[in-house]
Design a protein around this motif. Structure first.
Motif, PDB file in Angstrom:
ATOM      1  N   MET A 154       0.849  -1.161   0.000  1.00 23.77           N
ATOM      2  CA  MET A 154       0.000   0.000   0.000  1.00 23.77           C
ATOM      3  C   MET A 154       0.901   1.231   0.000  1.00 23.77           C
ATOM      4  N   ARG A 155       0.653   2.107  -0.919  1.00 22.30           N
ATOM      5  CA  ARG A 155       1.507   3.286  -1.060  1.00 22.30           C
ATOM      6  C   ARG A 155       1.198   4.346   0.003  1.00 22.30           C
ATOM      7  N   HIS A 156       2.262   4.922   0.542  1.00 17.84           N
ATOM      8  CA  HIS A 156       2.162   6.041   1.477  1.00 17.84           C
ATOM      9  C   HIS A 156       3.214   7.069   1.087  1.00 17.84           C
ATOM     10  N   ASP A 157       2.928   8.310   1.338  1.00 19.01           N
ATOM     11  CA  ASP A 157       3.872   9.396   1.139  1.00 19.01           C
ATOM     12  C   ASP A 157       5.149   9.109   1.933  1.00 19.01           C
ATOM     13  N   ASP A 158       6.295   9.492   1.397  1.00 19.95           N
ATOM     14  CA  ASP A 158       7.572   9.245   2.073  1.00 19.95           C
ATOM     15  C   ASP A 158       7.651   9.880   3.458  1.00 19.95           C
ATOM     16  N   ASN A 159       6.902  10.923   3.701  1.00 20.60           N
ATOM     17  CA  ASN A 159       6.924  11.584   5.001  1.00 20.60           C
ATOM     18  C   ASN A 159       5.857  11.064   5.954  1.00 20.60           C
ATOM     19  N   PHE A 160       5.057  10.078   5.523  1.00 26.38           N
ATOM     20  CA  PHE A 160       3.970   9.543   6.347  1.00 26.38           C
ATOM     21  C   PHE A 160       4.544   8.840   7.569  1.00 26.38           C
ATOM     22  N   LYS A 161       4.006   9.178   8.742  1.00 25.16           N
ATOM     23  CA  LYS A 161       4.410   8.551   9.990  1.00 25.16           C
ATOM     24  C   LYS A 161       3.179   8.429  10.884  1.00 25.16           C
ATOM     25  N   ILE A 162       3.143   7.380  11.657  1.00 28.42           N
ATOM     26  CA  ILE A 162       2.149   7.244  12.712  1.00 28.42           C
ATOM     27  C   ILE A 162       2.931   7.354  14.011  1.00 28.42           C
ATOM     28  N   MET A 163       2.661   8.405  14.752  1.00 18.49           N
ATOM     29  CA  MET A 163       3.437   8.716  15.950  1.00 18.49           C
ATOM     30  C   MET A 163       2.741   8.203  17.208  1.00 18.49           C
ATOM     31  N   GLY A 164       3.502   7.516  18.035  1.00 17.20           N
ATOM     32  CA  GLY A 164       3.039   7.105  19.351  1.00 17.20           C
ATOM     33  C   GLY A 164       3.948   7.715  20.401  1.00 17.20           C
ATOM     34  N   GLN A 165       3.765   7.310  21.643  1.00 11.29           N
ATOM     35  CA  GLN A 165       4.632   7.812  22.702  1.00 11.29           C
ATOM     36  C   GLN A 165       5.962   7.068  22.744  1.00 11.29           C
ATOM     37  N   LYS A 166       5.923   5.756  22.417  1.00  7.90           N
ATOM     38  CA  LYS A 166       7.135   4.932  22.465  1.00  7.90           C
ATOM     39  C   LYS A 166       7.644   4.537  21.087  1.00  7.90           C
ATOM     40  N   VAL A 167       6.745   4.511  20.109  1.00 10.76           N
ATOM     41  CA  VAL A 167       7.128   4.042  18.774  1.00 10.76           C
ATOM     42  C   VAL A 167       6.687   5.022  17.697  1.00 10.76           C
ATOM     43  N   VAL A 168       7.332   4.886  16.561  1.00  8.69           N
ATOM     44  CA  VAL A 168       6.945   5.594  15.347  1.00  8.69           C
ATOM     45  C   VAL A 168       6.804   4.517  14.274  1.00  8.69           C
ATOM     46  N   LEU A 169       5.685   4.535  13.550  1.00  7.42           N
ATOM     47  CA  LEU A 169       5.485   3.594  12.449  1.00  7.42           C
ATOM     48  C   LEU A 169       5.718   4.342  11.148  1.00  7.42           C
ATOM     49  N   VAL A 170       6.574   3.769  10.287  1.00  4.06           N
ATOM     50  CA  VAL A 170       6.859   4.366   8.983  1.00  4.06           C
ATOM     51  C   VAL A 170       6.681   3.292   7.916  1.00  4.06           C
ATOM     52  N   PRO A 171       6.279   3.683   6.696  1.00  7.03           N
ATOM     53  CA  PRO A 171       6.144   2.698   5.623  1.00  7.03           C
ATOM     54  C   PRO A 171       7.471   1.972   5.383  1.00  7.03           C
ATOM     55  N   TYR A 172       7.372   0.690   5.075  1.00 11.97           N
ATOM     56  CA  TYR A 172       8.533  -0.150   4.770  1.00 11.97           C
ATOM     57  C   TYR A 172       9.135   0.313   3.451  1.00 11.97           C
ATOM     58  N   ARG A 173      10.372   0.817   3.510  1.00 14.02           N
ATOM     59  CA  ARG A 173      11.036   1.380   2.333  1.00 14.02           C
ATOM     60  C   ARG A 173      12.303   0.592   1.984  1.00 14.02           C
ATOM     61  N   LYS A 174      12.814   0.887   0.816  1.00 14.79           N
ATOM     62  CA  LYS A 174      14.020   0.230   0.312  1.00 14.79           C
ATOM     63  C   LYS A 174      15.185   0.365   1.298  1.00 14.79           C
ATOM     64  N   SER A 175      15.307   1.507   1.939  1.00 14.24           N
ATOM     65  CA  SER A 175      16.413   1.733   2.878  1.00 14.24           C
ATOM     66  C   SER A 175      16.361   0.810   4.096  1.00 14.24           C
ATOM     67  N   TRP A 234       5.303  -5.261  -1.966  1.00 15.96           N
ATOM     68  CA  TRP A 234       4.426  -4.929  -0.850  1.00 15.96           C
ATOM     69  C   TRP A 234       4.094  -3.442  -0.840  1.00 15.96           C
ATOM     70  N   ALA A 235       5.025  -2.604  -1.265  1.00 22.38           N
ATOM     71  CA  ALA A 235       4.775  -1.161  -1.301  1.00 22.38           C
ATOM     72  C   ALA A 235       3.708  -0.814  -2.332  1.00 22.38           C
ATOM     73  N   GLU A 236       3.581  -1.632  -3.358  1.00 29.75           N
ATOM     74  CA  GLU A 236       2.635  -1.346  -4.440  1.00 29.75           C
ATOM     75  C   GLU A 236       1.301  -2.063  -4.295  1.00 29.75           C
ATOM     76  N   ASP A 237       1.264  -3.179  -3.568  1.00 34.21           N
ATOM     77  CA  ASP A 237       0.032  -3.966  -3.424  1.00 34.21           C
ATOM     78  C   ASP A 237      -0.982  -3.248  -2.539  1.00 34.21           C
ATOM     79  N   ASN A 238      -2.228  -3.194  -3.000  1.00 34.23           N
ATOM     80  CA  ASN A 238      -3.295  -2.584  -2.206  1.00 34.23           C
ATOM     81  C   ASN A 238      -3.841  -3.505  -1.127  1.00 34.23           C
ATOM     82  N   ASP A 239      -3.444  -4.779  -1.143  1.00 32.74           N
ATOM     83  CA  ASP A 239      -3.960  -5.706  -0.142  1.00 32.74           C
ATOM     84  C   ASP A 239      -2.989  -5.915   1.025  1.00 32.74           C
ATOM     85  N   LYS A 240      -1.942  -5.073   1.105  1.00 33.03           N
ATOM     86  CA  LYS A 240      -0.972  -5.156   2.194  1.00 33.03           C
ATOM     87  C   LYS A 240      -0.649  -3.756   2.698  1.00 33.03           C
ATOM     88  N   CYS A 241      -0.494  -3.651   3.990  1.00 34.74           N
ATOM     89  CA  CYS A 241      -0.103  -2.384   4.611  1.00 34.74           C
ATOM     90  C   CYS A 241       0.990  -2.730   5.617  1.00 34.74           C
TER      91      CYS A 241
END
Length: 190
Positions: free
Chosen positions: A1-22, A57-64
């Motif tokens: 599932m595609r997300h903007d490169d700057n997309f983040k889900i912020m928590g108090q202990k963790v940050v979730l970011v899209p799985y990228r090549k890096s 996985w970055a391109e599939d709409n059935d995976k996040c």
């Protein structure tokens, strides 16, 4: 599932970011561990296969898929995601065909209404610190509010007692045990 490169889900202990090549080389290192492969039910892949999987996985709409960052490490490393990586969490969406071979009516209205959810804290030093609990809670909130998920399903190896306990703590209830696959299926309605 595609997300903007700057997309983040912020928590108090963790940050979730899209799985990228890096992220792939460190992720690949995790998946070289026999225990991690066994507990996640994963197959060993070459580094090239891992890069291909990340792209797919970055391109599939059935995976996040999101990489879990230790929020404190992320801050102290000045936003270096690879340094702060501790695991991943995923949503997989299945649109099951009905008996006549067509998509179910509910799936047509909301293709993301049911999602299989997974989590892995691969860095052993990051376990038992509440990171998995927060990451799962953030992922379920994202799934419910942004994607319309109404039911979460978790399939966990039956000997992974800590993972089963984590999901039960979050309100999941056991609905099935597979002797063939040696796994427990748990569900939670949102």
């Amino acid at each position: 599932m595609r997300h903007d490169d700057n997309f983040k889900i912020m928590g108090q202990k963790v940050v979730l970011v899209p799985y990228r090549k890096s992220h792939v080389p460190k992720y690949h290192e995790w998946m070289e561990d026999e225990e991690t492969l066994r507990l996640t039910g994963s197959d060993r892949l070459t580094l090239d296969e891992e890069f291909e999987m990340q792209q797919k996985w970055a391109e599939d709409n059935d995976k996040c898929t999101f990489i879990i960052l230790d929020g404190e490490l992320w801050k102290t490393s000045e936003g270096n995601e690879v340094t702060a990586m501790v695991g991943d969490t995923n949503l997989f969406f299945n649109i099951l065909p009905s008996s006549n071979g067509e998509e179910e009516e509910d799936a047509q209205q909301c293709p993301y209404s049911v999602a299989e959810i997974e989590i892995m804290i691969a860095e052993k030093s990051a376990r038992r610190k509440g990171l998995a609990t927060e990451a799962l809670t953030l992922m379920m909130t994202f799934g419910k509010e942004e994607l319309g998920v109404q039911k979460f399903i978790a399939k966990i190896k039956e000997d992974n007692e800590s993972s089963i306990a984590l999901f039960e703590k979050l309100g999941f209830r056991e609905v099935e045990r597979s002797k063939t696959f040696h796994e427990v299926t748990l569900e939670k309605h949102s």
